[in-house]
Design an enzyme around this catalytic site. Structure first.
Site, short mmCIF file in Angstrom:
data_model
loop_
_atom_site.label_atom_id
_atom_site.label_comp_id
_atom_site.label_asym_id
_atom_site.label_seq_id
_atom_site.Cartn_x
_atom_site.Cartn_y
_atom_site.Cartn_z
N ASP A 42 0.88 -1.16 0.00
CA ASP A 42 0.00 0.00 0.00
C ASP A 42 0.92 1.22 0.00
O ASP A 42 2.08 1.11 0.39
CB ASP A 42 -0.88 -0.02 1.25
CG ASP A 42 -1.81 1.17 1.34
OD1 ASP A 42 -2.47 1.48 0.32
OD2 ASP A 42 -1.86 1.79 2.41
N ASP A 75 0.13 4.99 1.08
CA ASP A 75 0.02 5.89 2.23
C ASP A 75 -0.02 5.12 3.54
O ASP A 75 -0.87 4.26 3.74
CB ASP A 75 -1.23 6.78 2.09
CG ASP A 75 -1.21 7.59 0.80
OD1 ASP A 75 -0.12 8.03 0.39
OD2 ASP A 75 -2.29 7.77 0.20
#
Length: 176
Positions: free
Chosen positions: A9, A11
């Site tokens: 991922d 952020d």
């Protein structure tokens, strides 16, 4: 020939969480991300970023702004001797109920089909339960939930491991 992948991922895993991040000047890498990714590459993993980007669908920033930031991000990894093999993102507003937005597995399945990924021997490193759910729904059972992004409920997760930061993933993945 299939490849094994570390799905990341963005952020909260690669960079510090900033709501609807789209400006380079607001982007701050999490300590240890480059060292960790170089290590994963040394083990033979390809690195693919999988990211919800609802700020586009919400009108907070444009596709062009997203692509500019993403190009800069890829160049920062290249400067640190890391190849980002591919990036998949969902630009949709959550209410669109699309198949690509995590916790649905669409981005993972698109990556699997495009690159012939060995999902059983791949990993997902995320900071939300939706990252873990999407990975598991697509056949990735090796999952790490990080505390470096969002607040997590350690008692109600399907993640295989819970770690403080991406740099701690080196110890887990090397022992598998």
């Amino acid at each position: 020939m299939t490849i094994k992948t570390i799905f990341l991922d963005r952020d909260g895993v690669i960079n510090h969480e900033v709501n609807y991040l789209h400006k380079i000047e607001d982007f701050k890498f999490i300590d240890g991300v480059f060292e960790s990714c170089r290590y994963f590459q040394k083990l033979g993993f390809k690195i693919i970023i999988i990211s919800n980007q609802s700020g586009i669908g919400r009108g907070y920033y444009s596709l062009e702004e997203y692509y500019n930031l993403t190009e800069w991000l890829k160049n920062e990894f290249i400067k640190n001797k890391i190849e980002i093999y591919d990036i998949f993102f969902c630009p949709h507003h959550p209410e669109k109920n699309c198949f690509c937005r995590k916790p649905k597995p669409g981005m993972f399945l698109n990556a699997k089909n495009k690159h012939e990924i060995d999902m059983k021997n791949s990993w997902m490193i995320g900071d939300k339960e939706s990252d873990i759910s999407a990975a598991r729904s697509s056949g990735v059972t090796n999952t790490i939930l990080l505390k470096s992004g969002h607040k997590i409920d350690e008692n109600n997760t399907s993640a295989k491991y819970i770690l403080e930061s991406i740099k701690d993933a080196i110890g887990v993945i090397q022992n598998m």
